[in-house]
Design an enzyme around this catalytic site. Structure first.
Site, PDB file in Angstrom:
ATOM      1  N   HIS A 166       0.942  -1.152   0.404  1.00 10.33           N
ATOM      2  CA  HIS A 166      -0.221  -0.562  -0.085  1.00 10.33           C
ATOM      3  C   HIS A 166       0.595   1.542  -0.081  1.00 10.33           C
ATOM      4  CE1 HIS A 166      -3.135  -2.776   2.052  1.00 10.33           C
ATOM      5  NE2 HIS A 166      -2.328  -3.113   2.035  1.00 10.33           N
TER       6      HIS A 166
ATOM      7  N   SER B  49      15.151  22.028 -14.981  1.00 11.48           N
ATOM      8  CA  SER B  49      13.928  23.245 -15.359  1.00 11.48           C
ATOM      9  C   SER B  49      15.467  24.041 -16.159  1.00 11.48           C
ATOM     10  CB  SER B  49      13.409  22.981 -13.400  1.00 11.48           C
ATOM     11  OG  SER B  49      12.797  23.548 -14.344  1.00 11.48           O
TER      12      SER B  49
ATOM     13  N   LYS C 241      16.251  21.700  -9.540  1.00 10.94           N
ATOM     14  CA  LYS C 241      15.546  20.429 -10.366  1.00 10.94           C
ATOM     15  C   LYS C 241      16.415  19.321 -10.638  1.00 10.94           C
ATOM     16  CE  LYS C 241      11.398  20.623 -10.831  1.00 10.94           C
ATOM     17  NZ  LYS C 241      10.115  20.070 -10.225  1.00 10.94           N
TER      18      LYS C 241
ATOM     19  N   GLU D 118       9.419   9.257 -16.942  1.00 16.58           N
ATOM     20  CA  GLU D 118       7.441   9.442 -16.832  1.00 16.58           C
ATOM     21  C   GLU D 118       7.306   9.808 -18.134  1.00 16.58           C
ATOM     22  OE1 GLU D 118       7.203  13.805 -14.992  1.00 16.58           O
ATOM     23  OE2 GLU D 118       9.582  13.047 -15.228  1.00 16.58           O
TER      24      GLU D 118
END
Ligand code: ARG
Length: 463
Positions: A161, A282, A288, A295
């Protein structure tokens, strides 16, 4: 006389050529040019067989074979002009062959149809693709093996979970993915074995009256045998669907892993650092490091699943045998195959490069009362409690730790004894994460010795 504007391949009964829109909807050359290598291999095998069976002369077969190689080299050299009017790869190749060698070119299509031709080409293409996916998956599995070997006994939290459950080893987690991608390999290999039958010689649908030798062409093209039923041979696209099915499950696995990498590389987790080679920055936030490749792998799942649904839908209403609907099979498979290959390669690079943070993994392994089950197991083993009672006692100890704002190993013995008088000093041994993982020696368990066995077995299997 055939009208000049009608099709030179089948224009005999046509007085006029197709409407421009008809040509646009009908043509597949824009994408099936990717079958050129397979189409030419199929035609060369067919021509050789026609000569061996005496259906055409040896000299014609030789001219055809040579001419086809010239066509291939023109295509590979980028000198070939593809024509939409010639619809597809099959007619583009044959028309050019006619320019090159003249009359014998017209004999190539004896005892053959574009229906068995395209079915053969496409099987060969999917088969090649499976071999490429196979090699890419082996590379990916090897990247996991290297990670697993380096950190076979490193501890990290195991989750259910996405809540901390029990400590596991880094090696164990890596090897779980080898099992997953190993099954994917098996699925692609199964599909390959089943698809490896040759449709060539089924002709349009009914077979042919020429004395062809289907065993010969099947062998020449590396198939195990000819397809047994000519109707089925030209109408079957199960091989493409099985490929997409295996690709979909593999993409789903890649996506789950991508999701873990996105979570693990976040500032909150810091379990791994992705390499510069597989991260992006970024344009506004200098701090970043974005896991874009992960992704995109996660996102590509959508188009791969979509390809499978699209082709199932194309096929589901088709009566036997060939229907032009089936021309819509290729773009889906091409797109799914391209994106799957890209996703596997990017994932293999990310996994090979990623640097797990051993200290962060270990620190996280002990949080969230991860060794509560070890405590309960100790009460069962040493105190002889029924597991349900041990679960209850442990629950009270967890509540106590929560109240005190500490972890289980930080509780004082006296406080624990207040909950269960039989608890002794020995309990602290099982509350440590290293002892916890070392104790899970059941088959397939997380203990480093078990993980090393898994690594050894897979190294052997992937040789
Ligand atoms: N371009 C066609 C396809 O991809 C080739 C087969 C055409 N056959 C036919 N009977 N029109 O399916």
């Amino acid at each position: 006389m055939t009208d000049k504007t009608s099709n030179q391949m089948w224009g005999g009964r046509f007085a006029a050529g197709p409407d421009a829109i008809m040509e646009a909807i009908n043509a597949s050359i824009g994408f099936d040019k990717r079958l050129a290598v397979q189409d030419i291999a199929g035609s060369r095998a067919h021509a050789a067989m026609l000569a061996a069976t005496g259906i055409i002369s040896d000299s014609d077969a030789e001219a055809i074979g040579e001419g086809l190689l010239t066509v291939l080299s023109e295509m590979e050299g980028g000198e070939f002009t593809f024509s939409t009017a010639l619809e597809d790869i099959h007619m583009n190749v044959e028309a050019r062959l006619k320019d090159l060698i003249g009359e014998p070119a017209g004999r190539l299509h004896t005892a053959r149809s574009r229906n068995d031709q395209v079915a053969t080409d496409f099987r060969l293409w999917v088969r090649d693709q499976i071999d490429a996916v196979d090699a890419a998956l082996v590379t990916l599995c090897r990247a996991f093996l290297a990670q697993a070997e380096a950190g076979a006994d490193w501890v990290m939290p195991g989750f259910t979970h996405l809540q901390v459950a029990q400590p596991v080893t880094w090696g164990h987690h890596m090897m779980a993915y080898v099992e997953m991608f190993g099954r994917d390999l098996g699925r692609f290999r199964d599909a390959r074995a089943r698809m490896n039958e040759c449709p060539l010689g089924a002709a349009a649908l009914a077979g042919t009256s020429f004395p062809i030798d289907r065993e010969m062409t099947a062998r020449a093209l590396g198939f195990d045998r000819p397809c047994a039923n000519s109707l089925d041979a030209v109408s079957d696209r199960d091989f493409a669907l099985e490929f997409l099915g295996a690709a979909s499950i593999c993409a789903m696995h890649l996506s789950r892993l991508a999701e873990e990498l996105v979570i693990w590389s976040s500032a909150q987790f810091r379990f791994v650092r992705l390499s510069d080679r597989f991260s992006t920055g970024s344009s506004i936030m200098p701090q970043k490091r974005n896991p874009d490749a992960a992704e995109l792998i996660r996102a590509k799942t959508g188009r791969i699943f979509g390809a499978g649904v699209a082709l199932l839908t194309v096929m589901k209403g088709l009566p036997l045998a060939y229907s032009k609907d089936m021309q819509e099979d290729k773009e889906q498979v091409f797109d799914a195959a391209d994106n799957l290959m890209l996703a596997i390669a990017a994932m293999a690079g990310m996994v090979a490069d990623m640097a797990p943070d051993r200290a962060a993994l270990e620190a996280a392994a002990g949080t969230g009362f991860a060794t509560a089950t070890d405590l309960a197991d100790w009460l069962v083993r040493v105190r002889g409690m029924p597991f349900r009672d041990a679960h209850h006692v442990t629950g009270r100890l967890v509540a106590l730790a929560e109240e005190k704002g500490c972890d289980l190993p930080d509780l004082h013995l006296a406080d624990m004894q207040a909950v269960d008088s039989g608890i002794t000093d020995d309990i602290f041994e099982v509350l440590g994460v290293h002892n916890s993982v070392a104790s899970r020696t059941s088959l397939g368990g997380t203990a480093p010795e078990r993980v090393r066995e898994q690594i050894a077995r897979w190294k052997e299997a992937l040789k």
